[in-house]
Design a protein around this motif. Structure first.
Motif, mmCIF file in Angstrom:
data_model
loop_
_atom_site.group_PDB
_atom_site.id
_atom_site.type_symbol
_atom_site.label_atom_id
_atom_site.label_comp_id
_atom_site.label_asym_id
_atom_site.label_seq_id
_atom_site.Cartn_x
_atom_site.Cartn_y
_atom_site.Cartn_z
ATOM 1 N N GLY A 9 66.751 52.567 -38.357
ATOM 2 C CA GLY A 9 66.692 51.300 -37.652
ATOM 3 C C GLY A 9 66.052 51.500 -36.289
ATOM 4 O O GLY A 9 65.209 52.385 -36.098
ATOM 5 N N LYS A 10 66.473 50.703 -35.318
ATOM 6 C CA LYS A 10 65.885 50.799 -33.985
ATOM 7 C C LYS A 10 66.117 52.176 -33.367
ATOM 8 O O LYS A 10 65.214 52.762 -32.755
ATOM 9 N N MET A 11 67.333 52.707 -33.544
ATOM 10 C CA MET A 11 67.608 54.020 -32.975
ATOM 11 C C MET A 11 66.814 55.100 -33.686
ATOM 12 O O MET A 11 66.253 56.002 -33.056
ATOM 13 N N GLY A 12 66.754 55.029 -35.011
ATOM 14 C CA GLY A 12 65.994 56.009 -35.765
ATOM 15 C C GLY A 12 64.531 56.025 -35.357
ATOM 16 O O GLY A 12 63.924 57.107 -35.225
ATOM 17 N N LYS A 13 63.963 54.866 -35.137
ATOM 18 C CA LYS A 13 62.548 54.789 -34.744
ATOM 19 C C LYS A 13 62.338 55.315 -33.326
ATOM 20 O O LYS A 13 61.316 55.947 -33.038
#
Length: 233
Positions: A9-13
C-alpha cells in the motif's frame, strides 16, 4: 539486499522508493498471502493488514527469511509468532512504529512514567491523531505508550479508548485527513501540566526506520526490538 514487501500500500510504496535509493532490490511486492516464493528474498518487510500479518511472518520464519513487521492489530498472536521464530531459528523485529524518532519517544515516555509514579496529583492521558484510512484505533503506537506507562506507574492497570475509568489511562483517537501520525502524553494536575509529543511530518520516517531495521536484522537470528537496533539499553 533483496527485499520482499509483504503489503504494497502507501507504506510499501514509500519503502520501495527509499530502498531503491539505498541500493536494494525489491524482489517481491504483494498484497496476497500466497502466490510468491519468499525464499528468494534476503529479508522481508511486512506492512500488510492484521488478518495477514501472522501468516506472513510465520512463512518467513519457516523459510529462514528475516522479517520486520510494522503491521498493528494482530498482537494477540505475537507470543505465538515469537515461539515459532525461536523454534525455526528465524529473525524477527516487530514495532508498532518504526520511526527512529518514535523509538526515542518510547524511551522518553518510559523515563517520564518512572519520574511521575509517586506524584499522585497528576493524571495521565494519551491522544493520538492519524489519517482517516488507518484501520485500527487506538494506534499500535498509543497502545505501546500506554503499556509502558502501566509497567512503570502503580496507579494504572489498563487503558480505555475514549472513556475514563478508575486506574485506567484514557486514550483519545482522532482521524483527520492527511495526518501521518501524532502522539501526545499529558500529565495534568490542579496546578500545572507536562506534555511530550511526537509528530510525524510524513511517511518517510516510518519507511526509513523499517529499512534501517531490515538492514540491521539481516544475518542475525533471534527476536529483537528497535531498542536493539538503536543500541538503547
Amino acid at each position: 539486499m533483496k527485499i520482499a514487501l509483504l503489503g504494497y500500500g502507501k507504506m510499501g510504496k514509500t519503502i520501495e522508493n527509499l530502498a531503491k535509493q539505498r541500493g536494494h532490490d525489491i524482489v517481491i511486492k504483494t498484497n496476497k498471502e500466497t502466490g510468491y516464493d519468499i525464499s528468494i528474498a534476503d529479508v522481508a518487510i511486512d506492512f500488510s493488514v492484521p488478518d495477514a500479518a501472522f501468516n506472513n511472518v510465520v512463512k518467513c520464519f519457516k523459510n529462514r527469511v528475516p522479517v520486520v513487521s510494522g503491521t498493528t492489530g494482530w498482537l494477540d498472536n505475537y507470543n505465538k509468532a515469537v515461539s515459532i521464530c525461536n523454534e525455526e531459528q528465524g529473525a524477527f523485529i516487530y514495532a508498532s512504529n518504526f520511526s527512529l524518532g518514535v523509538t526515542i519517544f518510547f524511551e522518553l515516555n518510559t523515563q517520564l512514567a518512572k519520574m511521575m509514579a509517586n506524584l499522585k496529583d497528576y493524571n495521565v492521558s494519551i491522544e493520538e491523531v492519524h489519517h482517516t484510512q488507518k484501520l485500527d484505533a487506538p494506534s499500535g503506537t498509543a497502545i505501546t505508550l500506554a503499556q509502558s506507562i502501566i509497567n512503570e506507574h502503580p496507579a494504572y492497570q489498563k487503558w480505555n479508548l475514549n472513556t475514563e475509568t478508575a486506574h485506567s489511562i484514557p486514550i483519545t483517537a482522532k482521524r483527520i485527513a492527511d495526518v501521518s501520525g501524532k502522539h501526545t502524553i499529558s500529565y495534568s494536575s490542579p496546578t500545572d501540566s507536562i506534555s511530550i509529543t511526537h509528530n510525524a511530518n510524513n511517511r518517510q520516517g516510518f519507511a526509513q526506520g523499517a529499512l534501517v531495521a531490515a538492514e540491521w536484522l539481516y544475518g542475525k537470528t533471534g527476536v529483537f526490538t528497535m531498542k536493539d537496533v538503536l543500541k538503547i539499553s
